[in-house]
Design a protein around this motif. Structure first.
Motif, PDB file in Angstrom:
ATOM      1  N   PHE A  86     -12.115  -8.570 -18.252  1.00 12.90           N
ATOM      2  CA  PHE A  86     -12.756  -9.848 -17.918  1.00 12.90           C
ATOM      3  C   PHE A  86     -13.124 -10.607 -19.191  1.00 12.90           C
ATOM      4  N   MET A  90     -11.539 -14.214 -20.312  1.00 13.05           N
ATOM      5  CA  MET A  90     -12.419 -15.388 -20.371  1.00 13.05           C
ATOM      6  C   MET A  90     -12.415 -16.012 -21.767  1.00 13.05           C
ATOM      7  N   ARG A 129     -11.048 -11.359 -11.685  1.00 11.79           N
ATOM      8  CA  ARG A 129     -12.408 -11.918 -11.720  1.00 11.79           C
ATOM      9  C   ARG A 129     -12.504 -13.010 -12.783  1.00 11.79           C
ATOM     10  N   ALA A 130     -11.824 -12.823 -13.911  1.00 10.83           N
ATOM     11  CA  ALA A 130     -11.813 -13.861 -14.952  1.00 10.83           C
ATOM     12  C   ALA A 130     -11.102 -15.115 -14.449  1.00 10.83           C
ATOM     13  N   GLU A 132     -10.835 -16.186 -11.382  1.00  7.38           N
ATOM     14  CA  GLU A 132     -11.709 -16.848 -10.406  1.00  7.38           C
ATOM     15  C   GLU A 132     -12.859 -17.571 -11.100  1.00  7.38           C
ATOM     16  N   THR A 133     -13.415 -16.945 -12.124  1.00  2.64           N
ATOM     17  CA  THR A 133     -14.511 -17.559 -12.878  1.00  2.64           C
ATOM     18  C   THR A 133     -14.018 -18.795 -13.631  1.00  2.64           C
ATOM     19  N   ALA A 134     -12.830 -18.709 -14.236  1.00  5.18           N
ATOM     20  CA  ALA A 134     -12.282 -19.843 -14.980  1.00  5.18           C
ATOM     21  C   ALA A 134     -12.000 -21.020 -14.049  1.00  5.18           C
ATOM     22  N   ARG A 136     -13.560 -21.658 -11.201  1.00  9.25           N
ATOM     23  CA  ARG A 136     -14.848 -22.158 -10.704  1.00  9.25           C
ATOM     24  C   ARG A 136     -15.644 -22.879 -11.795  1.00  9.25           C
ATOM     25  N   GLU A 137     -15.705 -22.307 -12.982  1.00  3.74           N
ATOM     26  CA  GLU A 137     -16.589 -22.834 -14.023  1.00  3.74           C
ATOM     27  C   GLU A 137     -15.887 -23.787 -14.985  1.00  3.74           C
TER      28      GLU A 137
END
Length: 347
Positions: A86, A90, A129-130, A132-134, A136-137
């Motif tokens: 992750f 990121m 997970r990275a 999805e985070t990228a 979203r954020e």
């Protein structure tokens, strides 16, 4: 888009950074910076063969692909937990967004990790997970491409594919990387045929250190949709005609090509000739932590070294990258609209 748009160096560099584009040839393990390698080594209690960050950086003196791979695999040894994968992804995603990337397709090498006891699930969960985070954020679209290591056997590739199938929805395609010399694409004909049956997108490294014949094999035997690298295609006029006619994208990596001695100097690079020959070339960073720069650095240094490249070629390269991606057609259309509007603002 105006075809006569010529910009001074500073304005061109800003255009190259801010224009919407995709990155289609990035090995996520190759984005592992020395600072993060040492941080993860401390986190996981891994002993490194280098005294400090500077010592590791000094070791980045490659003479060819194999000498790079030796240190690349050593660096990957610090990746052990989902959090490690992750954090690595990121760090890349943040750099990509700063470089104007709207979509990135990441290569990952599960065999590099499973062969040392790290479960496939750990790798894919951390990278997913990275992603999805990228999204979203950072608003960054991305996809994963599972690569088979060509210096290993096709049997090992099949084993990796079977291990990956429960996670089929987490990756969009498969690729072929690692040592090109002595490992022609046809070595993996059966596993690529199986991946094609499964509906996976297909790409392969060819024509970097290997000859144009490897590009032919990747196209005709593996049935790939994109050629990763492909710069040696210009040695074969019939191959150039084929690539141009079928609009097969080439994911070119200029700084990597120089670092690995495919070209002695960036001023010798054939990116301009690829474009002039009607080939669907794109610019990418390959293994940016090791090869001297992320995507923007590749663009800026290459354009500075090749005076024939200016704003019109930048537009072509960016548009090629969007069209060559495996993103949804609606997303591609949106990014091309953004690209057109961006270039219009430089009139």
């Amino acid at each position: 888009m105006r075809t006569d748009l010529t910009l001074p160096p500073d304005a061109l560099a800003e255009l190259l950074r801010t224009m919407p584009k995709t990155e289609l040839h990035i090995h996520i393990e190759g984005s592992l910076e020395p600072e993060l390698i040492f941080e993860l080594a401390r986190r996981n209690g891994v002993a490194l063969a280098y005294p400090d960050v500077d010592g590791l950086r000094r070791a980045y003196a490659f003479t060819d692909l194999q000498s790079f791979l030796d240190i690349y695999y050593a660096g990957a040894s610090v990746l052990q937990t989902e959090a490690d994968f992750f954090d690595m992804a990121m760090a890349y995603f943040r750099r990509a967004v700063a470089d104007g990337v709207v979509h990135a397709e990441l290569f990952f090498d599960p065999q590099t990790h499973t062969d040392r006891g790290v479960p496939f699930e750990t790798v894919i969960r951390g990278l997913t997970r990275a992603r999805e985070t990228a999204q979203r954020e950072l608003g960054l679209s991305s996809a994963l491409i599972l690569c088979f290591l060509r210096h290993l056997s096709e049997e090992a590739a099949f084993e990796t594919l079977e291990e990956a199938l429960p996670w089929r929805d987490h990756f969009v395609g498969v690729g072929l990387d690692s040592s090109e010399r002595g490992h022609p694409p046809e070595k993996f004909a059966k596993v690529f045929a199986r991946c094609r049956e499964l509906g996976l997108r297909l790409v392969a490294h060819a024509g970097e250190e290997g000859p144009p014949a490897y590009v032919w094999s990747a196209l005709d035997v593996l049935k790939v949709e994109r050629i990763d690298h492909g710069v040696r295609a210009l040695e074969d006029a019939n191959l150039v005609q084929r690539l141009a006619r079928d609009r097969v994208p080439l994911t070119v990596c200029p700084l990597s090509n120089v670092k690995l001695r495919v070209f002695d100097r960036l001023s010798d690079h054939n990116l301009g000739q690829l474009l002039a020959s009607g080939l669907v070339a794109t610019v990418n960073s390959d293994d940016p932590a090791y090869f001297g720069g992320y995507l923007h650095q590749n663009f800026v240094e290459t354009f500075a070294a090749l005076p024939a490249l200016q704003a019109p070629q930048a537009y072509t390269l960016a548009r090629n990258s969007i069209e060559a991606s495996f993103a949804q057609a609606s997303a591609k259309a949106r990014w091309i609209e953004q690209l057109d509007a961006h270039f219009a603002s430089f009139h």
